[in-house]
Design a protein around this motif. Structure first.
Motif, PDB file in Angstrom:
ATOM      1  N   HIS A   1      31.464   0.353  80.115  1.00  0.00           N
ATOM      2  CA  HIS A   1      31.472   1.691  79.511  1.00  0.00           C
ATOM      3  C   HIS A   1      30.413   1.827  78.414  1.00  0.00           C
ATOM      4  CE1 HIS A   1      32.964   5.485  77.959  1.00  0.00           C
ATOM      5  NE2 HIS A   1      33.025   4.956  76.753  1.00  0.00           N
ATOM      6  N   TYR A   2      30.432   0.923  77.460  1.00  0.00           N
ATOM      7  CA  TYR A   2      29.574   1.084  76.290  1.00  0.00           C
ATOM      8  C   TYR A   2      28.120   0.676  76.540  1.00  0.00           C
ATOM      9  CZ  TYR A   2      33.830   1.831  73.608  1.00  0.00           C
ATOM     10  OH  TYR A   2      35.011   2.345  73.146  1.00  0.00           O
ATOM     11  N   TYR A   3      27.918  -0.343  77.355  1.00  0.00           N
ATOM     12  CA  TYR A   3      26.550  -0.841  77.547  1.00  0.00           C
ATOM     13  C   TYR A   3      25.920  -0.358  78.849  1.00  0.00           C
ATOM     14  CZ  TYR A   3      27.324  -3.981  73.610  1.00  0.00           C
ATOM     15  OH  TYR A   3      27.584  -4.484  72.365  1.00  0.00           O
TER      16      TYR A   3
ATOM     17  N   ASP B   1      27.011   2.267  80.644  1.00  0.00           N
ATOM     18  CA  ASP B   1      27.154   3.720  80.784  1.00  0.00           C
ATOM     19  C   ASP B   1      27.782   4.157  82.103  1.00  0.00           C
ATOM     20  OD1 ASP B   1      26.112   4.407  78.270  1.00  0.00           O
ATOM     21  OD2 ASP B   1      24.066   4.163  79.012  1.00  0.00           O
ATOM     22  N   LEU B   2      28.662   3.343  82.635  1.00  0.00           N
ATOM     23  CA  LEU B   2      29.331   3.736  83.873  1.00  0.00           C
ATOM     24  C   LEU B   2      30.436   4.753  83.573  1.00  0.00           C
ATOM     25  CD1 LEU B   2      27.778   1.423  85.177  1.00  0.00           C
ATOM     26  CD2 LEU B   2      29.882   0.705  86.291  1.00  0.00           C
TER      27      LEU B   2
ATOM     28  N   MET C   1      32.951  11.480  77.711  1.00  0.00           N
ATOM     29  CA  MET C   1      31.623  10.944  78.001  1.00  0.00           C
ATOM     30  C   MET C   1      30.525  11.787  77.347  1.00  0.00           C
ATOM     31  SD  MET C   1      32.114   8.250  79.739  1.00  0.00           S
ATOM     32  CE  MET C   1      30.536   7.891  80.483  1.00  0.00           C
TER      33      MET C   1
ATOM     34  N   ASP D   1      29.616   9.325  70.357  1.00  0.00           N
ATOM     35  CA  ASP D   1      30.565   8.234  70.167  1.00  0.00           C
ATOM     36  C   ASP D   1      29.939   7.211  69.213  1.00  0.00           C
ATOM     37  OD1 ASP D   1      32.209   6.053  70.309  1.00  0.00           O
ATOM     38  OD2 ASP D   1      32.428   6.090  72.488  1.00  0.00           O
TER      39      ASP D   1
ATOM     40  N   LEU E   1      31.016   4.475  67.980  1.00  0.00           N
ATOM     41  CA  LEU E   1      31.181   3.069  68.372  1.00  0.00           C
ATOM     42  C   LEU E   1      30.149   2.680  69.426  1.00  0.00           C
ATOM     43  CD1 LEU E   1      32.664   0.369  68.304  1.00  0.00           C
ATOM     44  CD2 LEU E   1      34.287   1.287  69.979  1.00  0.00           C
ATOM     45  N   LYS E   2      29.947   3.590  70.383  1.00  0.00           N
ATOM     46  CA  LYS E   2      28.961   3.305  71.433  1.00  0.00           C
ATOM     47  C   LYS E   2      27.562   3.164  70.813  1.00  0.00           C
ATOM     48  CE  LYS E   2      28.106   4.737  76.114  1.00  0.00           C
ATOM     49  NZ  LYS E   2      28.560   5.638  77.167  1.00  0.00           N
TER      50      LYS E   2
ATOM     51  N   LEU F   1      27.294  -0.186  69.028  1.00  0.00           N
ATOM     52  CA  LEU F   1      27.194  -1.328  69.936  1.00  0.00           C
ATOM     53  C   LEU F   1      25.818  -1.382  70.593  1.00  0.00           C
ATOM     54  CD1 LEU F   1      30.704  -1.244  71.678  1.00  0.00           C
ATOM     55  CD2 LEU F   1      29.956  -2.721  69.833  1.00  0.00           C
ATOM     56  N   LYS F   2      25.335  -0.221  71.028  1.00  0.00           N
ATOM     57  CA  LYS F   2      24.049  -0.227  71.745  1.00  0.00           C
ATOM     58  C   LYS F   2      22.868  -0.490  70.818  1.00  0.00           C
ATOM     59  CE  LYS F   2      23.797   1.881  75.834  1.00  0.00           C
ATOM     60  NZ  LYS F   2      23.603   2.890  76.849  1.00  0.00           N
TER      61      LYS F   2
END
Lengths: 170, 113
Positions: A123-125, A127-128, B4, B8, B10-11, B14-15
């Protein structure tokens, strides 16, 4: 073995090696990354006849990589190679420069169970979409959502994000 | 949980703050292809794979049945070593290209009382 088969493999490898390494790196860290990458491609090529086309080829390869990563994490857990929780507790209370944050994130991911980590990584990396994650991991959509929710709670707690948000609001 | 389409934090964190995987593998396509050929060149009975699972002794009969069922062509070759709380199943994997040992692990976990 024909030259055409070898060329087909090399094309397949070149197109997908980045994806496979990224997933394995997020799941298992840098340790044995080359070995794990090679294992996944050997498995995938050996099992290519089993690819039915019911899913996207990327989904199928994600699934092989994830299964291999989860197996690896379970083996490591049995061998007691897991990180100590105290590492994260020490790290996230430190100043948030990039290197410290990178380490804190890596350690926080390590502290997720393999099942939670696989959902978080996709999900986070990667992006699915959640439905794609369900397809890769062959689990119900509701399970994806609950695992992602649990992973988010744990990551936010380990990385002190909730406290930061509260502080900014105050 | 953000959808989606929503921002976000958190996203983003992390990225933007995660180390990246080393881009160039030490072993590339050629070495991986050689490993595939190496496996193919072995006689079938030499292509061993293994699976070790920690399970309670009560689940062992079910597990052995499962291993045998999953390997109909290799029952004679399969070697199963049982200890107090684990089982090491060694089998020839030539016919097991699609064999998903993580799935087997899941099923075995379901057998655990």
């Amino acid at each position: 073995v024909t030259l055409a088969e070898r060329q087909a493999f090399e094309t397949f490898y070149a197109a997908r090696v980045g994806l496979v390494r990224a997933v394995l790196f997020r799941m298992c860290g840098p340790q044995d990354l080359d070995d794990l990458t090679q294992d996944v491609f050997v498995k995938a090529w050996s099992a290519r006849d089993a690819f039915t086309g019911d899913s996207e080829r990327a989904t199928w390869l994600y699934r092989i990589a994830m299964n291999h990563a989860i197996d690896t994490l379970r083996r490591r857990a049995r061998e007691k190679l897991r990180a100590s929780p105290t590492d994260v507790e020490t790290l996230h209370s430190s100043t948030k420069n990039n290197q410290v944050m990178e380490l804190a994130i890596a350690r926080a991911l390590e502290l997720l169970s393999p099942e939670m980590r696989s959902v978080a990584v996709l999900h986070y990396y990667q992006d699915l979409e959640l439905t794609e994650i369900a397809s890769v991991l062959e689990i119900p959509l509701g399970t994806v959502k609950s695992r992602l929710h649990a992973a988010r709670q744990k990551l936010e707690s380990l990385l002190d994000l909730k406290k930061d948000a509260d502080h900014e609001r105050a | 949980m953000p959808t989606m389409k929503e921002h976000d934090p958190l996203k983003d964190l992390l990225k933007n703050h995660s180390a990246r995987a080393p881009e160039t593998p030490e072993w590339g396509a050629t070495q991986t292809w050689n490993k595939i050929l190496e496996q193919r060149s072995l006689p079938q009975h030499k292509r061993w794979s293994w699976l070790r699972l920690a399970i309670p002794a009560l689940a062992l009969p079910s597990l052995i049945a499962l291993v045998v069922l999953r390997q109909p062509g290799n029952v004679d070759d399969a070697q199963i070593q049982i200890t107090e709380n684990s089982i090491l199943a060694i089998y020839a994997d030539a016919d097991l290209a699609a064999f998903d040992d993580s799935l087997l692990g899941e099923e075995i976990e379901d057998l655990v009382p």
